[in-house]
Design a protein around this motif. Structure first.
Motif, PDB file in Angstrom:
ATOM      1  N   ASP A 157       2.394   1.691   5.402  1.00  0.00           N
ATOM      2  CA  ASP A 157       2.170   1.620   3.963  1.00  0.00           C
ATOM      3  C   ASP A 157       0.877   0.874   3.674  1.00  0.00           C
ATOM      4  N   THR A 158       0.652   0.539   2.416  1.00  0.00           N
ATOM      5  CA  THR A 158      -0.616  -0.091   2.035  1.00  0.00           C
ATOM      6  C   THR A 158      -0.732  -1.541   2.499  1.00  0.00           C
ATOM      7  N   THR A 159       0.350  -2.098   3.031  1.00  0.00           N
ATOM      8  CA  THR A 159       0.282  -3.460   3.587  1.00  0.00           C
ATOM      9  C   THR A 159       0.212  -3.434   5.105  1.00  0.00           C
ATOM     10  N   GLY A 182       8.999  -1.688  10.403  1.00  0.00           N
ATOM     11  CA  GLY A 182       9.108  -2.967   9.710  1.00  0.00           C
ATOM     12  C   GLY A 182       8.117  -4.004  10.193  1.00  0.00           C
ATOM     13  N   GLU A 183       7.458  -3.733  11.326  1.00  0.00           N
ATOM     14  CA  GLU A 183       6.449  -4.648  11.856  1.00  0.00           C
ATOM     15  C   GLU A 183       5.067  -4.273  11.309  1.00  0.00           C
ATOM     16  N   GLU A 237      -4.069  10.455   4.864  1.00  0.00           N
ATOM     17  CA  GLU A 237      -3.310   9.776   3.824  1.00  0.00           C
ATOM     18  C   GLU A 237      -2.433  10.779   3.093  1.00  0.00           C
ATOM     19  N   PHE A 238      -1.253  10.359   2.685  1.00  0.00           N
ATOM     20  CA  PHE A 238      -0.381  11.214   1.886  1.00  0.00           C
ATOM     21  C   PHE A 238       0.457  10.327   0.978  1.00  0.00           C
ATOM     22  N   GLU A 243       4.524   6.504  -3.317  1.00  0.00           N
ATOM     23  CA  GLU A 243       3.830   5.427  -2.609  1.00  0.00           C
ATOM     24  C   GLU A 243       2.804   6.008  -1.639  1.00  0.00           C
ATOM     25  N   ARG A 244       1.673   5.324  -1.525  1.00  0.00           N
ATOM     26  CA  ARG A 244       0.641   5.765  -0.590  1.00  0.00           C
ATOM     27  C   ARG A 244       1.061   5.441   0.840  1.00  0.00           C
ATOM     28  N   ARG A 245       0.815   6.384   1.725  1.00  0.00           N
ATOM     29  CA  ARG A 245       1.122   6.206   3.133  1.00  0.00           C
ATOM     30  C   ARG A 245      -0.073   6.657   3.965  1.00  0.00           C
TER      31      ARG A 245
END
Length: 256
Positions: A157-159, A182-183, A237-238, A243-245
């Protein structure tokens, strides 16, 4: 909208009203193919034996109600568009219909406008259902490809939090997929590359400016055992659920 035909099951105990409804709907949209039944039992039997794109049902009928019919339909067809088209609406009926899983709720009325509204509701419900099914088929096909490819695939994700990793990741960097989800993606990077990665991602999110060619770039990944492994990776990117992935597809280019 496509020109594909739309098969409608219309259930209403008032035969005269059903015939009028069929006539007007066919005038509004020539894609409609309408089959009418006068009671929910016959309607359900027809539904079991035929392909139907949308059900339109009255509420108050002898021996059963539209909501009871809806409950039965939902047991077998949880995603089939179902429009409750009732002559005597109420907040209680609407609330119960929504609870059971009605697609749309419309009160009967006189005049062409009401039939045009019903036609639009039917068409929109069917188009949305078809779009969802097509999207699900695409996701299923893509997952099958990704799960079986020899290339490692990671989605973040974006983070930079890993949302997905395919089985091939383990042979490339030593981590099982469920160990990565999750990591942070930085887990797979040598320390010296962590800061540049974060800076490049933030810059892209703010400006849309890419720091390198996403189609193919040679980098190094950090294996679970501490080794640095050279990889060739491409990015894209999609959007997923709004949400951006970002997806990275990579392979180890050589081994020590």
């Amino acid at each position: 909208m496509t020109n594909e035909s739309i098969d409608i099951l219309h259930v209403d105990d008032n035969t005269k009203f059903a015939n009028v409804t069929e006539t007007f709907l066919n005038e509004v949209d020539d894609r409609f193919r309408i089959h009418s039944e006068t009671d929910p039992t016959a309607g359900f039997e027809y539904l079991l034996a035929n392909d139907v794109d949308c059900v339109v049902s009255d509420q108050d009928m002898p021996g059963s109600t539209g909501i009871e019919f809806l409950e039965k339909v939902r047991e077998e067809y949880p995603d089939l568009p179902f429009i409750l088209y009732t002559g005597r609406g109420s907040e209680e009926v609407a609330s119960e219909a929504i609870r059971v899983g009605v697609t749309d709720y419309l009160q009967k009325g006189s005049g062409n406008d009401n039939y045009e509204l019903l036609a639009n509701r039917v068409a929109n419900a069917v188009e949305q259902a078809r779009t969802r099914r097509e999207a699900e088929r695409t996701r299923t096909q893509m997952r099958a490809i990704v799960e079986n490819t020899n290339d490692a695939v990671v989605i973040v994700d974006t983070t930079s939090t890993i949302q997905y990793a395919n089985p091939a990741v383990e042979s490339a960097v030593g981590y099982a997929p469920d160990e990565l989800v999750g990591e942070s993606l930085t887990l797979l990077m040598p320390t010296r590359l962590e800061k540049p990665h974060v800076q490049a991602l933030n810059r892209y999110l703010e400006t849309g400016e890419k720091s390198f060619d996403w189609e193919s770039v040679d980098l190094v990944a950090l294996h679970r055992d501490g080794r640095e492994v050279p990889i060739s990776i491409s990015f894209s990117e999609f959007e997923q659920a709004g949400e951006r992935r970002f997806i990275g597809v990579f392979s180890v280019t050589s081994s020590e």
